[in-house]
Design a protein around this motif. Sequence first.
Motif, PDB file in Angstrom:
ATOM      1  N   ARG A  25       7.978 -11.544 -13.569  1.00 47.00           N
ATOM      2  CA  ARG A  25       6.961 -11.571 -12.503  1.00 47.00           C
ATOM      3  C   ARG A  25       5.699 -12.338 -12.937  1.00 47.00           C
ATOM      4  NH1 ARG A  25       8.640  -6.204 -12.631  1.00 47.00           N
ATOM      5  NH2 ARG A  25       9.904  -5.515 -10.891  1.00 47.00           N
ATOM      6  N   GLN A  46      -0.999   4.755  -0.806  1.00 49.26           N
ATOM      7  CA  GLN A  46       0.217   5.425  -0.323  1.00 49.26           C
ATOM      8  C   GLN A  46      -0.066   6.340   0.862  1.00 49.26           C
ATOM      9  OE1 GLN A  46       3.724   5.819  -1.331  1.00 49.26           O
ATOM     10  NE2 GLN A  46       3.326   3.734  -1.981  1.00 49.26           N
ATOM     11  N   PHE A  76       8.966  -5.033  -1.914  1.00 45.72           N
ATOM     12  CA  PHE A  76       8.455  -3.810  -2.531  1.00 45.72           C
ATOM     13  C   PHE A  76       9.600  -2.898  -2.942  1.00 45.72           C
ATOM     14  CE2 PHE A  76       5.209  -5.591   0.203  1.00 45.72           C
ATOM     15  CZ  PHE A  76       4.146  -5.665  -0.678  1.00 45.72           C
ATOM     16  N   TYR A  78       9.728  -0.574  -4.998  1.00 46.62           N
ATOM     17  CA  TYR A  78       9.397   0.845  -5.194  1.00 46.62           C
ATOM     18  C   TYR A  78       8.640   1.438  -3.994  1.00 46.62           C
ATOM     19  CZ  TYR A  78      10.609  -0.591  -9.902  1.00 46.62           C
ATOM     20  OH  TYR A  78      11.257  -1.112 -11.002  1.00 46.62           O
ATOM     21  N   HIS A  79       8.788   0.806  -2.847  1.00 44.92           N
ATOM     22  CA  HIS A  79       8.160   1.290  -1.612  1.00 44.92           C
ATOM     23  C   HIS A  79       6.635   1.384  -1.745  1.00 44.92           C
ATOM     24  CE1 HIS A  79      12.047   3.254   0.149  1.00 44.92           C
ATOM     25  NE2 HIS A  79      12.223   2.010  -0.252  1.00 44.92           N
ATOM     26  N   GLU A  80       6.058   0.389  -2.422  1.00 43.54           N
ATOM     27  CA  GLU A  80       4.600   0.389  -2.575  1.00 43.54           C
ATOM     28  C   GLU A  80       3.904   0.121  -1.244  1.00 43.54           C
ATOM     29  OE1 GLU A  80       6.765  -1.491  -4.253  1.00 43.54           O
ATOM     30  OE2 GLU A  80       6.248  -1.671  -6.372  1.00 43.54           O
ATOM     31  N   GLU A 201       4.034  -7.658  -5.091  1.00 47.32           N
ATOM     32  CA  GLU A 201       4.363  -6.469  -5.886  1.00 47.32           C
ATOM     33  C   GLU A 201       3.309  -6.247  -6.981  1.00 47.32           C
ATOM     34  OE1 GLU A 201       8.341  -6.312  -7.596  1.00 47.32           O
ATOM     35  OE2 GLU A 201       8.487  -4.296  -6.775  1.00 47.32           O
ATOM     36  N   TYR A 204       0.064  -4.667  -5.795  1.00 51.94           N
ATOM     37  CA  TYR A 204       0.109  -3.222  -5.534  1.00 51.94           C
ATOM     38  C   TYR A 204       0.130  -2.404  -6.823  1.00 51.94           C
ATOM     39  CZ  TYR A 204      -0.033  -3.123  -0.560  1.00 51.94           C
ATOM     40  OH  TYR A 204      -0.500  -3.211   0.732  1.00 51.94           O
ATOM     41  N   HIS A 205       0.228  -3.073  -7.958  1.00 53.67           N
ATOM     42  CA  HIS A 205       0.169  -2.355  -9.242  1.00 53.67           C
ATOM     43  C   HIS A 205      -1.109  -2.704  -9.992  1.00 53.67           C
ATOM     44  CE1 HIS A 205       4.281  -0.625  -9.277  1.00 53.67           C
ATOM     45  NE2 HIS A 205       4.477  -1.586  -8.394  1.00 53.67           N
ATOM     46  N   THR A 206      -2.023  -3.360  -9.288  1.00 52.92           N
ATOM     47  CA  THR A 206      -3.303  -3.733  -9.884  1.00 52.92           C
ATOM     48  C   THR A 206      -4.401  -2.965  -9.144  1.00 52.92           C
ATOM     49  OG1 THR A 206      -2.407  -5.943 -10.294  1.00 52.92           O
ATOM     50  CG2 THR A 206      -4.796  -5.703 -10.416  1.00 52.92           C
TER      51      THR A 206
END
Lengths: 216, 198
Positions: A25, A46, A76, A78-80, A201, A204-206
Motif C-alpha cells: 500500500r 465508525q 475497504f 475491513y469495513h472502515e 484505506e 481511514y487508518h490515519t
Amino acid sequence: MSRRLAAAALALLCAGCSDIGSPSRADIYEWRSAQGGDTLSFHWPQSFLPVRIWAEDQHGLPAYADSSIAAWKPAFLYHEWDAVRVADSSEADVIVRYGSPPAGDDILLERFALDGRAPECQATTLPHVDDAREVHLPMHVYITARFAPDLPATQACLALTLTHEIGHTLGIFAHSSHPEDIMYGDPMVPKPSERDRNTAEVLYHTPANVSPAPRP
Amino acid sequence: MRTPILLVGLLALAPAARLAAQTDYYLRAGATGWGTLVHDFIAADVDTKASIGPLVAVGLGHSIAPRYRAGVELTLSSSALRTEYGSVTTDLGSARTGSALAFLDGGVSGGLRWQAGLGFLHYFAGAAGGLLEESATRLLVGGGLDYRRPLLAAWDLTVAARYDFHRFNTPALKAHGFSGGQGVQRVSLAIGLARGHR
C-alpha cells in the motif's frame, strides 16, 4: 525417529504461527487538503457508518449514487467505510443535487471534466469545515452536465464524476496527479484504481484532525 | 429354498456385525477459540479475529489394531469476525466453517486417548464485500485428547480437547494483494456422547 517427529511438529507449529504477506500500500497520493497553511484530514468515524447519501431524482443520479457506493466499498477490506442511499434528504449526511453550487466560503473541492473524449460535465463537493474542525452535515455535492444530460456519453460522464465526488465525501480532500485514478482532477476512468483504493484505506487508518459535526 | 437365503443373509450380516462391534460413533458440542485470522499493517497493526463460537462435531472410528483406531470427524462452527486497529473495532459478519478430518487415535491410559489427523477446513461464503465474500477451503492439521467414561449401558460420556491449525487466505484477500497465508491456530473443547466399541 523421535527427533524427526519433534522436528516435524516444530515445523508445523512454525507454519501455524507465521503471518500472511500483506500488500505494501505504498503507492498512494496525498489525500489531505492544505487550507491557509493548515492541513485538513477527515474520515467518517465508525459511529457514523453507514454514511447516508441522498441523491436528487434527476438524470439518473440515484442510480449513479448506488454505483458510486458500490465502486468504493470494495476498497475497504475491513469495513472502515460504508454508505447507503436514503430516500429522505432530511436524514442525509451527504446530499447530491443536479445543478451548480451556491456561492459561499466552503472549501471548494472542485473539478471540471475537460477530457476531450467525453462530454463535459462538472461537479463540486462542499465540505464546510468550521473553526472547531467539524464538518457541517450534510455535505453537499453539486453535479451538472454542460450539454444534453440524457445523452449516453453525458450519462457516463455523470456516473464517473459522481464516483469522484463520493471519493471526496469519504475523505479524499485532494486530487491525484495520475490520470488513471478516479480522483484525478479531470477523471477519465469509471471506477477507483488500486492506488485510489490504497489511498482510501490508508486514510481511514490515519488519525483525522477534522470530524463530522453531530447529526442534526 | 429358504435355507440358502438364510445362510447368505447370515454370511452377509456377520461382517457387518463384526464391523459394528469394532466401530464407535460420537456426537459432541462445544466451543472453539481462534488465533488471529489476518495480521495486517496499515499505518499501524490491523488484526482480524474470530470470537469464541459454538461447534458441533460428529465422528466415527474403527479399530485397525489392538490399540489404534482410524476414523473421520466432521465439525461445523460459527464465530463472529471483527477487525481491530487503534481504538476502532469493526464488525465483519461471521465466519462459518465446516471441517472434515481423517484421524488416527490411540490409547494413553484408562479412558484417555490421543488423536492426530489431517483434513480440510471449508469457510462458507459470507456477506458481500467482506473477507469471506467467497468460500475458501484450506488444509487442516489437528490433534488432541479424548476422555471417555461409561455413562449408560451403551453410551459413554466423552470430552475432547482439540488443537488445529491451517493457513488462512481467501479470494478477497488475494484480490487485495495478500500473499501466502496466515497461520491460524484454533483450540476447542467439546462434550458429548459416544456409542460403540469400548
